[in-house]
Design a protein around this motif. Structure first.
Motif, PDB file in Angstrom:
ATOM      1  N   VAL A  45       7.007-108.324  16.075  1.00 53.66           N
ATOM      2  CA  VAL A  45       6.434-107.139  16.169  1.00 53.66           C
ATOM      3  C   VAL A  45       6.658-106.414  17.555  1.00 53.66           C
ATOM      4  CG1 VAL A  45       4.144-105.849  16.076  1.00 53.66           C
ATOM      5  CG2 VAL A  45       4.789-107.394  14.082  1.00 53.66           C
ATOM      6  N   SER A  46       6.390-107.224  18.727  1.00 50.95           N
ATOM      7  CA  SER A  46       6.463-106.610  19.855  1.00 50.95           C
ATOM      8  C   SER A  46       7.942-106.059  20.105  1.00 50.95           C
ATOM      9  CB  SER A  46       6.096-107.733  20.961  1.00 50.95           C
ATOM     10  OG  SER A  46       6.067-107.223  22.088  1.00 50.95           O
ATOM     11  N   SER A  49       8.800-103.141  18.385  1.00 55.12           N
ATOM     12  CA  SER A  49       8.122-101.789  18.783  1.00 55.12           C
ATOM     13  C   SER A  49       8.701-101.307  19.969  1.00 55.12           C
ATOM     14  CB  SER A  49       6.719-102.213  19.108  1.00 55.12           C
ATOM     15  OG  SER A  49       6.220-102.546  17.838  1.00 55.12           O
ATOM     16  N   THR A  56       7.385-109.219  26.619  1.00 57.87           N
ATOM     17  CA  THR A  56       6.816-109.756  25.312  1.00 57.87           C
ATOM     18  C   THR A  56       6.154-111.368  25.587  1.00 57.87           C
ATOM     19  OG1 THR A  56       8.227-108.436  23.742  1.00 57.87           O
ATOM     20  CG2 THR A  56       7.145-110.721  23.015  1.00 57.87           C
ATOM     21  N   VAL A  73       0.671-103.623  21.965  1.00 56.93           N
ATOM     22  CA  VAL A  73       2.269-103.136  21.283  1.00 56.93           C
ATOM     23  C   VAL A  73       2.035-102.248  20.145  1.00 56.93           C
ATOM     24  CG1 VAL A  73       3.333-105.451  21.863  1.00 56.93           C
ATOM     25  CG2 VAL A  73       2.227-105.184  19.496  1.00 56.93           C
ATOM     26  N   GLY A  74       0.653-102.102  19.371  1.00 61.27           N
ATOM     27  CA  GLY A  74       0.670-101.190  18.435  1.00 61.27           C
ATOM     28  C   GLY A  74       0.404 -99.702  19.249  1.00 61.27           C
ATOM     29  N   ALA A  77       4.264 -98.739  20.089  1.00 56.66           N
ATOM     30  CA  ALA A  77       4.949 -98.316  19.132  1.00 56.66           C
ATOM     31  C   ALA A  77       4.439 -97.081  18.550  1.00 56.66           C
ATOM     32  CB  ALA A  77       4.636 -99.336  17.992  1.00 56.66           C
ATOM     33  N   ARG A 165      12.888-108.548  13.531  1.00 53.99           N
ATOM     34  CA  ARG A 165      12.029-108.093  12.285  1.00 53.99           C
ATOM     35  C   ARG A 165      12.278-109.176  11.366  1.00 53.99           C
ATOM     36  NH1 ARG A 165      10.702-102.736  12.766  1.00 53.99           N
ATOM     37  NH2 ARG A 165      11.862-101.537  14.315  1.00 53.99           N
TER      38      ARG A 165
END
Length: 250
Positions: A45-46, A49, A56, A73-74, A77, A165
């Motif tokens: 995910v990191s 993003s 990371t 990271v959210g 992103a 991913r």
């Protein structure tokens, strides 16, 4: 008169049994394996993003608290600023300060172990430590869980970051694994007489605040409820051993 004889001096208190040590080690290994898989999710995910591999890995090594890392990271992103990302991570990470109170009483780290112990105070290590009635087992659970989990979390992060991913958290069920494991670890604590009341009040406060407060605030409020009720409990004095009876000698 003859000198009164005394009985044999008591020997050292026996430590945890080999079976108990193996039980703690197996539980720690199971949590660490899950953490490795969950860390792979974070790594994927990191990097997906826009956070590079080095950044990371630093997040997993230095921050080492999954919820805060995902929050960071959210925000990145979503196009948020660095200040917003750090604020979100800190807000979720503050709960570890509450964990430090029971852990410090149990583990009692000294010297160079103090910063290391502080770094390892997270959901899983705290739950493993306080779930044990024997203080020696609690300390073993804390250190074994913390060290092994940290190693596998970072190894998983590296693997996930390299795969990009390729890890689907929802398909693997990893998005619910963390709270499920944490709940299972805390379940034995419901044997305490006041624990159900504390849990219900904390949950009620969190549910009320979820639609009203920013993310992270409901968790902190629920933790504050648990802290206040815990300190108000008879026998909850500084230095008390976890699981000891009020008035019992430490």
């Amino acid at each position: 008169m003859p000198t009164p004889t005394t009985g044999p001096s008591p020997g050292p208190t026996p430590g945890p049994s080999a079976a108990d040590r193996r039980r703690v080690d197996r539980a720690a290994a199971g949590i660490a394996l899950y953490a490795g898989a969950f860390g792979a999710t974070f790594g994927a995910v990191s990097t997906g993003s826009g956070v590079d591999l080095g950044q990371t890995m630093l997040l997993s090594l230095l921050m080492f608290t999954g919820a805060s890392q995902f929050a960071f990271v959210g925000v990145v992103a979503a196009g948020g600023t660095a200040v917003a990302a750090v604020s979100a991570a800190l807000l979720l990470g503050v709960r570890n300060a509450f964990y430090g109170i029971p852990v410090s009483r149990l583990v009692r780290p000294r010297g160079v172990r103090r910063p290391l112990a502080a770094h390892l105070v997270i959901d899983e290590t705290t739950a493993m430590a306080v779930a044990e009635r024997d203080p020696a087992l609690g300390r073993r659970a804390f250190w074994i869980t913390g060290v092994v989990l940290c190693v596998l979390w970072n190894a998983g992060t590296l693997a996930g970051a390299l795969l990009g991913r390729g890890v689907d958290a929802e398909a693997l069920g990893l998005d619910v694994a963390a709270p499920a494991v944490f709940l299972a670890l805390l379940w034995p604590q419901l044997r305490e007489r006041t624990a159900p009341v504390t849990a219900l009040l904390g949950a009620a406060v969190a549910l009320v605040l979820i639609p009203l407060a920013p993310p992270g605030v409901p968790v902190l409020a629920a933790a504050a409820v648990a802290l206040v009720l815990g300190l108000a409990r008879p026998g909850a004095r500084p230095g008390a051993r976890p699981g000891a009876r009020p008035g019992a000698r430490a």
